[in-house]
Design a protein around this motif. Structure first.
Motif, PDB file in Angstrom:
ATOM      1  N   LEU A  76       3.569   0.557   2.925  1.00 44.64           N
ATOM      2  CA  LEU A  76       3.223  -0.473   3.894  1.00 44.64           C
ATOM      3  C   LEU A  76       3.189  -1.818   3.192  1.00 44.64           C
ATOM      4  O   LEU A  76       2.750  -1.913   2.047  1.00 44.64           O
ATOM      5  N   THR A  77       3.612  -2.864   3.888  1.00 43.06           N
ATOM      6  CA  THR A  77       3.435  -4.229   3.414  1.00 43.06           C
ATOM      7  C   THR A  77       2.507  -4.918   4.393  1.00 43.06           C
ATOM      8  O   THR A  77       2.794  -4.991   5.591  1.00 43.06           O
ATOM      9  N   ILE A  78       1.382  -5.413   3.860  1.00 44.87           N
ATOM     10  CA  ILE A  78       0.350  -6.039   4.676  1.00 44.87           C
ATOM     11  C   ILE A  78       0.278  -7.521   4.325  1.00 44.87           C
ATOM     12  O   ILE A  78       0.237  -7.886   3.152  1.00 44.87           O
ATOM     13  N   ASN A  79       0.252  -8.369   5.335  1.00 47.78           N
ATOM     14  CA  ASN A  79       0.053  -9.806   5.135  1.00 47.78           C
ATOM     15  C   ASN A  79      -1.445 -10.065   5.295  1.00 47.78           C
ATOM     16  O   ASN A  79      -1.982  -9.984   6.396  1.00 47.78           O
ATOM     17  N   GLU A  80      -2.119 -10.373   4.197  1.00 46.84           N
ATOM     18  CA  GLU A  80      -3.577 -10.540   4.224  1.00 46.84           C
ATOM     19  C   GLU A  80      -4.023 -11.777   4.992  1.00 46.84           C
ATOM     20  O   GLU A  80      -5.198 -11.890   5.324  1.00 46.84           O
ATOM     21  N   ASP A  81      -3.117 -12.688   5.299  1.00 46.87           N
ATOM     22  CA  ASP A  81      -3.480 -13.844   6.123  1.00 46.87           C
ATOM     23  C   ASP A  81      -3.726 -13.429   7.568  1.00 46.87           C
ATOM     24  O   ASP A  81      -4.487 -14.078   8.282  1.00 46.87           O
ATOM     25  N   GLU A 110       3.437  -5.686   8.246  1.00 47.14           N
ATOM     26  CA  GLU A 110       4.689  -6.436   8.170  1.00 47.14           C
ATOM     27  C   GLU A 110       5.899  -5.522   7.995  1.00 47.14           C
ATOM     28  O   GLU A 110       6.952  -5.741   8.579  1.00 47.14           O
ATOM     29  N   ALA A 111       5.764  -4.498   7.151  1.00 47.86           N
ATOM     30  CA  ALA A 111       6.863  -3.562   6.919  1.00 47.86           C
ATOM     31  C   ALA A 111       6.287  -2.182   6.672  1.00 47.86           C
ATOM     32  O   ALA A 111       5.200  -2.039   6.121  1.00 47.86           O
ATOM     33  N   VAL A 164       0.862  -1.176   0.000  1.00 52.62           N
ATOM     34  CA  VAL A 164       0.000   0.000   0.000  1.00 52.62           C
ATOM     35  C   VAL A 164       0.901   1.229   0.000  1.00 52.62           C
ATOM     36  O   VAL A 164       1.858   1.304   0.777  1.00 52.62           O
ATOM     37  N   TYR A 165       0.592   2.174  -0.888  1.00 55.25           N
ATOM     38  CA  TYR A 165       1.325   3.437  -0.928  1.00 55.25           C
ATOM     39  C   TYR A 165       0.361   4.549  -0.523  1.00 55.25           C
ATOM     40  O   TYR A 165      -0.754   4.621  -1.031  1.00 55.25           O
ATOM     41  N   ALA A 166       0.783   5.396   0.390  1.00 51.25           N
ATOM     42  CA  ALA A 166      -0.038   6.519   0.829  1.00 51.25           C
ATOM     43  C   ALA A 166       0.767   7.805   0.715  1.00 51.25           C
ATOM     44  O   ALA A 166       1.892   7.882   1.216  1.00 51.25           O
ATOM     45  N   LYS A 167       0.215   8.793   0.053  1.00 55.65           N
ATOM     46  CA  LYS A 167       0.851  10.113  -0.014  1.00 55.65           C
ATOM     47  C   LYS A 167       0.400  10.889   1.218  1.00 55.65           C
ATOM     48  O   LYS A 167      -0.784  10.905   1.554  1.00 55.65           O
ATOM     49  N   LEU A 168       1.363  11.520   1.894  1.00 53.92           N
ATOM     50  CA  LEU A 168       1.097  12.194   3.161  1.00 53.92           C
ATOM     51  C   LEU A 168       1.197  13.704   3.034  1.00 53.92           C
ATOM     52  O   LEU A 168       1.921  14.217   2.188  1.00 53.92           O
ATOM     53  N   ARG A 190       1.788   9.843  12.841  1.00 54.35           N
ATOM     54  CA  ARG A 190       0.366   9.767  13.189  1.00 54.35           C
ATOM     55  C   ARG A 190      -0.302   8.552  12.554  1.00 54.35           C
ATOM     56  O   ARG A 190      -1.071   7.841  13.201  1.00 54.35           O
ATOM     57  N   VAL A 191      -0.016   8.296  11.295  1.00 53.73           N
ATOM     58  CA  VAL A 191      -0.606   7.144  10.605  1.00 53.73           C
ATOM     59  C   VAL A 191      -0.097   5.842  11.220  1.00 53.73           C
ATOM     60  O   VAL A 191      -0.881   4.922  11.493  1.00 53.73           O
ATOM     61  N   ALA A 192       1.197   5.744  11.457  1.00 51.34           N
ATOM     62  CA  ALA A 192       1.770   4.518  12.026  1.00 51.34           C
ATOM     63  C   ALA A 192       1.198   4.241  13.421  1.00 51.34           C
ATOM     64  O   ALA A 192       0.849   3.093  13.732  1.00 51.34           O
ATOM     65  N   MET A 193       1.057   5.253  14.245  1.00 54.28           N
ATOM     66  CA  MET A 193       0.520   5.069  15.587  1.00 54.28           C
ATOM     67  C   MET A 193      -0.972   4.715  15.552  1.00 54.28           C
ATOM     68  O   MET A 193      -1.449   3.929  16.370  1.00 54.28           O
TER      69      MET A 193
END
Length: 72
Positions: A44-49, A31-32, A5-9, A18-21
């Motif tokens: 962001l790296t998300i593990n969908e499991d 995950e990362a 996931v890529y997010a422009k801040l 703020r987003v991470a917290m």
């Protein structure tokens, strides 16, 4: 399955924290996580499991700090 996931801040490091917290408070498994300071982007790296990608995207869309969101 891992998804990116890529997010422009809005405000660089302040927005990143703020987003991470927020994701941490919601107990979403990320995950990362990394930041690109050149264009104020967050990766962001998300593990969908472990965590629903849709849940992460929904929480991030509610945040003022996130201006653009892309799932890869």
């Amino acid at each position: 399955m891992k998804r990116n996931v890529y997010a422009k801040l809005n405000q660089g490091m302040d927005s990143f924290l703020r987003v991470a917290m927020t994701l941490r408070r919601k107990e979403l498994s990320v995950e990362a996580i990394s930041m690109n300071s050149e264009n104020s982007g967050m990766y962001l790296t998300i593990n969908e499991d472990e965590t629903s990608l849709q849940e992460v995207v929904n929480h991030m869309r509610k945040l003022y700090d996130v201006t653009d969101l892309q799932v890869q």
